[in-house]
Design an enzyme around this catalytic site. Structure first.
Site, PDB file in Angstrom:
ATOM      1  N   ARG A  43       0.844  -1.216   0.000  1.00 50.29           N
ATOM      2  CA  ARG A  43       0.000   0.000   0.000  1.00 50.29           C
ATOM      3  C   ARG A  43       0.873   1.256   0.000  1.00 50.29           C
ATOM      4  O   ARG A  43       0.537   2.268  -0.597  1.00 50.29           O
ATOM      5  CB  ARG A  43      -0.943  -0.014   1.210  1.00 50.29           C
ATOM      6  CG  ARG A  43      -2.035  -1.086   1.113  1.00 50.29           C
ATOM      7  CD  ARG A  43      -2.948  -1.079   2.295  1.00 50.29           C
ATOM      8  NE  ARG A  43      -3.766   0.129   2.331  1.00 50.29           N
ATOM      9  CZ  ARG A  43      -4.543   0.456   3.374  1.00 50.29           C
ATOM     10  NH1 ARG A  43      -4.597  -0.343   4.431  1.00 50.29           N
ATOM     11  NH2 ARG A  43      -5.261   1.561   3.364  1.00 50.29           N
TER      12      ARG A  43
ATOM     13  N   GLN B  46     -10.147   9.135   7.635  1.00 51.90           N
ATOM     14  CA  GLN B  46      -9.934   7.726   7.986  1.00 51.90           C
ATOM     15  C   GLN B  46      -8.794   7.167   7.141  1.00 51.90           C
ATOM     16  O   GLN B  46      -8.328   6.047   7.390  1.00 51.90           O
ATOM     17  CB  GLN B  46     -11.193   6.900   7.733  1.00 51.90           C
ATOM     18  CG  GLN B  46     -12.392   7.338   8.543  1.00 51.90           C
ATOM     19  CD  GLN B  46     -13.651   6.612   8.104  1.00 51.90           C
ATOM     20  OE1 GLN B  46     -13.996   5.545   8.630  1.00 51.90           O
ATOM     21  NE2 GLN B  46     -14.319   7.165   7.113  1.00 51.90           N
TER      22      GLN B  46
ATOM     23  N   HIS C 162      -6.978   7.142  11.773  1.00 55.79           N
ATOM     24  CA  HIS C 162      -6.570   5.735  11.693  1.00 55.79           C
ATOM     25  C   HIS C 162      -5.072   5.581  11.509  1.00 55.79           C
ATOM     26  O   HIS C 162      -4.596   4.505  11.142  1.00 55.79           O
ATOM     27  CB  HIS C 162      -7.295   5.045  10.526  1.00 55.79           C
ATOM     28  CG  HIS C 162      -8.739   4.849  10.802  1.00 55.79           C
ATOM     29  ND1 HIS C 162      -9.624   4.493   9.827  1.00 55.79           N
ATOM     30  CD2 HIS C 162      -9.457   4.980  11.933  1.00 55.79           C
ATOM     31  CE1 HIS C 162     -10.832   4.395  10.356  1.00 55.79           C
ATOM     32  NE2 HIS C 162     -10.747   4.692  11.633  1.00 55.79           N
TER      33      HIS C 162
ATOM     34  N   CYS D 191      14.571   1.960  20.973  1.00 54.97           N
ATOM     35  CA  CYS D 191      14.863   1.015  22.068  1.00 54.97           C
ATOM     36  C   CYS D 191      15.515  -0.270  21.568  1.00 54.97           C
ATOM     37  O   CYS D 191      15.818  -1.164  22.358  1.00 54.97           O
ATOM     38  CB  CYS D 191      13.566   0.682  22.825  1.00 54.97           C
ATOM     39  SG  CYS D 191      12.434  -0.391  21.899  1.00 54.97           S
TER      40      CYS D 191
ATOM     41  N   THR E  85     -16.898   7.919   2.137  1.00 57.36           N
ATOM     42  CA  THR E  85     -16.814   6.852   3.136  1.00 57.36           C
ATOM     43  C   THR E  85     -18.137   6.109   3.179  1.00 57.36           C
ATOM     44  O   THR E  85     -19.209   6.706   3.076  1.00 57.36           O
ATOM     45  CB  THR E  85     -16.436   7.386   4.533  1.00 57.36           C
ATOM     46  OG1 THR E  85     -16.403   6.303   5.467  1.00 57.36           O
ATOM     47  CG2 THR E  85     -17.393   8.444   5.037  1.00 57.36           C
ATOM     48  N   SER E  86     -18.041   4.797   3.369  1.00 60.45           N
ATOM     49  CA  SER E  86     -19.250   3.952   3.309  1.00 60.45           C
ATOM     50  C   SER E  86     -20.101   4.073   4.561  1.00 60.45           C
ATOM     51  O   SER E  86     -21.233   3.570   4.602  1.00 60.45           O
ATOM     52  CB  SER E  86     -18.840   2.485   3.107  1.00 60.45           C
ATOM     53  OG  SER E  86     -18.026   2.070   4.207  1.00 60.45           O
TER      54      SER E  86
HETATM   55  P1  NAD Z   1     -15.857  -2.678  13.004  1.00 62.07           P
HETATM   56  O1  NAD Z   1     -16.901  -2.356  14.017  1.00 62.07           O
HETATM   57  O2  NAD Z   1     -16.023  -2.160  11.639  1.00 62.07           O
HETATM   58  O3  NAD Z   1     -15.602  -4.231  12.878  1.00 62.07           O
HETATM   59  C1  NAD Z   1     -16.053  -5.091  13.948  1.00 62.07           C
HETATM   60  C2  NAD Z   1     -15.345  -6.368  13.752  1.00 62.07           C
HETATM   61  O4  NAD Z   1     -15.874  -6.993  12.566  1.00 62.07           O
HETATM   62  C3  NAD Z   1     -13.870  -6.165  13.560  1.00 62.07           C
HETATM   63  O5  NAD Z   1     -13.187  -6.825  14.591  1.00 62.07           O
HETATM   64  C4  NAD Z   1     -13.586  -6.733  12.204  1.00 62.07           C
HETATM   65  O6  NAD Z   1     -12.496  -7.650  12.282  1.00 62.07           O
HETATM   66  C5  NAD Z   1     -14.822  -7.501  11.820  1.00 62.07           C
HETATM   67  N1  NAD Z   1     -15.123  -7.278  10.403  1.00 62.07           N
HETATM   68  C6  NAD Z   1     -15.618  -6.155   9.867  1.00 62.07           C
HETATM   69  N2  NAD Z   1     -15.748  -6.313   8.537  1.00 62.07           N
HETATM   70  C7  NAD Z   1     -15.325  -7.561   8.246  1.00 62.07           C
HETATM   71  C8  NAD Z   1     -15.185  -8.317   7.035  1.00 62.07           C
HETATM   72  N3  NAD Z   1     -15.526  -7.790   5.850  1.00 62.07           N
HETATM   73  N4  NAD Z   1     -14.707  -9.581   7.091  1.00 62.07           N
HETATM   74  C9  NAD Z   1     -14.368 -10.088   8.281  1.00 62.07           C
HETATM   75  N5  NAD Z   1     -14.477  -9.454   9.466  1.00 62.07           N
HETATM   76  C10 NAD Z   1     -14.933  -8.195   9.429  1.00 62.07           C
HETATM   77  O7  NAD Z   1     -14.447  -2.170  13.498  1.00 62.07           O
HETATM   78  P2  NAD Z   1     -13.907  -2.051  14.964  1.00 62.07           P
HETATM   79  O8  NAD Z   1     -13.378  -3.340  15.444  1.00 62.07           O
HETATM   80  O9  NAD Z   1     -14.904  -1.344  15.831  1.00 62.07           O
HETATM   81  O10 NAD Z   1     -12.675  -1.065  14.582  1.00 62.07           O
HETATM   82  C11 NAD Z   1     -12.220  -0.145  15.554  1.00 62.07           C
HETATM   83  C12 NAD Z   1     -11.421   0.883  14.829  1.00 62.07           C
HETATM   84  O11 NAD Z   1     -10.340   0.328  14.005  1.00 62.07           O
HETATM   85  C13 NAD Z   1     -12.272   1.663  13.858  1.00 62.07           C
HETATM   86  O12 NAD Z   1     -11.990   3.023  13.991  1.00 62.07           O
HETATM   87  C14 NAD Z   1     -11.791   1.176  12.529  1.00 62.07           C
HETATM   88  O13 NAD Z   1     -11.987   2.148  11.529  1.00 62.07           O
HETATM   89  C15 NAD Z   1     -10.332   0.993  12.772  1.00 62.07           C
HETATM   90  N6  NAD Z   1      -9.737   0.211  11.664  1.00 62.07           N
HETATM   91  C16 NAD Z   1      -8.698   0.690  10.934  1.00 62.07           C
HETATM   92  C17 NAD Z   1      -8.199  -0.080   9.885  1.00 62.07           C
HETATM   93  C18 NAD Z   1      -7.091   0.401   8.995  1.00 62.07           C
HETATM   94  O14 NAD Z   1      -6.623  -0.346   8.139  1.00 62.07           O
HETATM   95  N7  NAD Z   1      -6.708   1.655   9.186  1.00 62.07           N
HETATM   96  C19 NAD Z   1      -8.725  -1.328   9.618  1.00 62.07           C
HETATM   97  C20 NAD Z   1      -9.767  -1.745  10.386  1.00 62.07           C
HETATM   98  C21 NAD Z   1     -10.295  -0.965  11.415  1.00 62.07           C
HETATM   99  N1  APR Z   2     -15.678   9.358  -5.322  1.00 57.41           N
HETATM  100  C1  APR Z   2     -16.428   9.407  -4.184  1.00 57.41           C
HETATM  101  N2  APR Z   2     -16.725   8.320  -3.433  1.00 57.41           N
HETATM  102  C2  APR Z   2     -16.248   7.135  -3.853  1.00 57.41           C
HETATM  103  C3  APR Z   2     -15.459   6.997  -5.022  1.00 57.41           C
HETATM  104  C4  APR Z   2     -15.183   8.187  -5.758  1.00 57.41           C
HETATM  105  N3  APR Z   2     -14.466   8.173  -6.884  1.00 57.41           N
HETATM  106  N4  APR Z   2     -15.149   5.683  -5.163  1.00 57.41           N
HETATM  107  C5  APR Z   2     -15.712   5.033  -4.116  1.00 57.41           C
HETATM  108  N5  APR Z   2     -16.384   5.896  -3.347  1.00 57.41           N
HETATM  109  C6  APR Z   2     -17.124   5.623  -2.104  1.00 57.41           C
HETATM  110  C7  APR Z   2     -17.883   4.325  -2.098  1.00 57.41           C
HETATM  111  O1  APR Z   2     -19.195   4.546  -2.623  1.00 57.41           O
HETATM  112  C8  APR Z   2     -17.923   4.018  -0.599  1.00 57.41           C
HETATM  113  O2  APR Z   2     -19.028   4.660   0.003  1.00 57.41           O
HETATM  114  O3  APR Z   2     -16.147   5.517  -1.092  1.00 57.41           O
HETATM  115  C9  APR Z   2     -16.641   4.654  -0.072  1.00 57.41           C
HETATM  116  C10 APR Z   2     -15.561   3.640   0.266  1.00 57.41           C
HETATM  117  O4  APR Z   2     -16.012   2.905   1.383  1.00 57.41           O
HETATM  118  P1  APR Z   2     -15.007   1.878   2.101  1.00 57.41           P
HETATM  119  O5  APR Z   2     -14.325   1.079   1.076  1.00 57.41           O
HETATM  120  O6  APR Z   2     -15.788   1.208   3.184  1.00 57.41           O
HETATM  121  O7  APR Z   2     -13.894   2.826   2.755  1.00 57.41           O
HETATM  122  P2  APR Z   2     -14.020   3.652   4.086  1.00 57.41           P
HETATM  123  O8  APR Z   2     -15.434   4.131   4.296  1.00 57.41           O
HETATM  124  O9  APR Z   2     -12.944   4.665   4.076  1.00 57.41           O
HETATM  125  O10 APR Z   2     -13.681   2.543   5.226  1.00 57.41           O
HETATM  126  C11 APR Z   2     -13.672   3.019   6.586  1.00 57.41           C
HETATM  127  O11 APR Z   2     -12.814   0.893   7.376  1.00 57.41           O
HETATM  128  O12 APR Z   2     -11.401  -0.895   7.020  1.00 57.41           O
HETATM  129  C12 APR Z   2     -11.580   0.274   7.731  1.00 57.41           C
HETATM  130  O13 APR Z   2      -9.961   1.691   8.609  1.00 57.41           O
HETATM  131  C13 APR Z   2     -10.497   1.237   7.403  1.00 57.41           C
HETATM  132  O14 APR Z   2     -10.569   3.611   7.148  1.00 57.41           O
HETATM  133  C14 APR Z   2     -11.213   2.409   6.746  1.00 57.41           C
HETATM  134  C15 APR Z   2     -12.589   2.287   7.342  1.00 57.41           C
END
Ligand code: NAD
Ligand code: APR
Length: 234
Positions: free
Chosen positions: A56, A88, A106, A136, A173-174
């Site tokens: 990434r 995010q 995040h 460390c 964001t979704s």
């Molecule tokens: P959540 O409430 O979205 O997920 C709840 C649990 O469901 C998580 O433990 C996750 O492992 C599981 N889950 C969700 N979608 C899944 C899928 N498609 N397949 C399998 N398992 C799935 O998230 P949470 O646990 O409340 O996250 C706490 C914080 O961590 C949030 O702010 C989240 O955005 C952050 N986060 C950051 C990243 C990253 O890559 N930056 C990734 C994940 C979560």
């Molecule tokens: N312009 C505007 N919106 C877009 C575009 C675009 N070109 N392409 C996709 N989207 C929208 C989709 O419709 C969707 O609503 O962006 C959103 C992407 O949603 P996710 O893939 O769920 O990404 P995000 O909402 O950032 O996920 C939230 O989940 O896994 C964790 O920490 C991770 O920060 C991430 C968090």
């Protein structure tokens, strides 16, 4: 006391070539997030997680900000502290577009942390699980990214901004992950006008006063120009 709070998600960077998470070809369709985005996954196979973020990071380094990133940078240049930008996203594209203050709730792809001593530093292009901590010398280095089950950064500061803003805008964001998905409700309760800019309706679309659908590069630039022209008239 920011007038405008902007929240962004993966959709903001989609047109720059960085994958989203939950679209049909999103990251979570290609990786099991439990392996690469949870503390348990990291404990099981840390090198797999380093490789996931190395890929990434390479993708992000090869990408450019798009018109939406640049529009938000123009908005910050005009509004200064009147704008609070929380994302995010862990990519650096808003900074590369010229934004000075980006709140990465995040964490950041370009930063590393030591889970042993808490030290943080800029990530090299590629990292390995057996890289020692530069402070460390311990073996607990990891990407400075918030995983599922962990607490996002800056939550107190973000809550303060949401409780005092006049406008809350959510971009790309979704609305499927908390606490970010709950920000619109906090802003509404504070009396803010709420706007969703997204390719399609998010899971929380019904909570917004205004929905504008289309690619971020178009709808964000349009929305920013409207705000800037109204700002110029004041
Ligand atoms: P959540 O409430 O979205 O997920 C709840 C649990 O469901 C998580 O433990 C996750 O492992 C599981 N889950 C969700 N979608 C899944 C899928 N498609 N397949 C399998 N398992 C799935 O998230 P949470 O646990 O409340 O996250 C706490 C914080 O961590 C949030 O702010 C989240 O955005 C952050 N986060 C950051 C990243 C990253 O890559 N930056 C990734 C994940 C979560
Ligand atoms: N312009 C505007 N919106 C877009 C575009 C675009 N070109 N392409 C996709 N989207 C929208 C989709 O419709 C969707 O609503 O962006 C959103 C992407 O949603 P996710 O893939 O769920 O990404 P995000 O909402 O950032 O996920 C939230 O989940 O896994 C964790 O920490 C991770 O920060 C991430 C968090």
């Amino acid at each position: 006391m920011p007038a405008i709070v902007v929240l962004s998600g993966a959709g903001l960077s989609a047109e720059s070539g960085l994958g989203t998470f939950r679209d049909t070809s999103g990251l979570w369709a290609r990786y099991d997030l439990r392996d690469v985005a949870t503390p348990e996954g990291f404990a099981r196979n840390p090198q797999l997680v380093h490789d996931f973020y190395n890929a990434r990071r390479a993708n992000a380094l090869a990408s450019e900000p798009n018109a939406a990133h640049r529009a938000l940078a123009r908005l910050e240049a005009a509004l200064g502290l009147e704008m609070y930008c929380v994302t995010q996203n862990i990519d650096p594209l808003l900074e590369q577009a010229g934004m000075r203050r980006v709140v990465h709730m995040h964490g950041q792809l370009m930063r590393m942390q030591c889970a042993g001593c808490g030290h943080r530093w800029d990530a090299p292009a590629s990292t390995r699980a057996d890289d020692p901590c530069p402070a460390c010398n311990g073996p607990h280095t990891r990407p400075d990214v918030v995983w599922f089950g962990e607490i996002p950064y800056y939550m107190d500061e973000i809550a303060e901004a949401l409780e005092s803003c006049a406008v809350f805008v959510s971009i790309g964001t979704s609305g499927s992950v908390y606490p970010a998905a709950g920000f619109v409700q906090i802003a509404r309760e504070a009396g803010a006008h709420t706007v969703e800019l997204n390719l399609e309706a998010s899971e929380t679309a019904s909570q917004f006063d205004e929905l504008r659908q289309g690619p971020a590069s178009a709808v964000v630039a349009q929305w920013v120009e409207e705000i800037l022209s109204a700002h110029r008239d004041t």
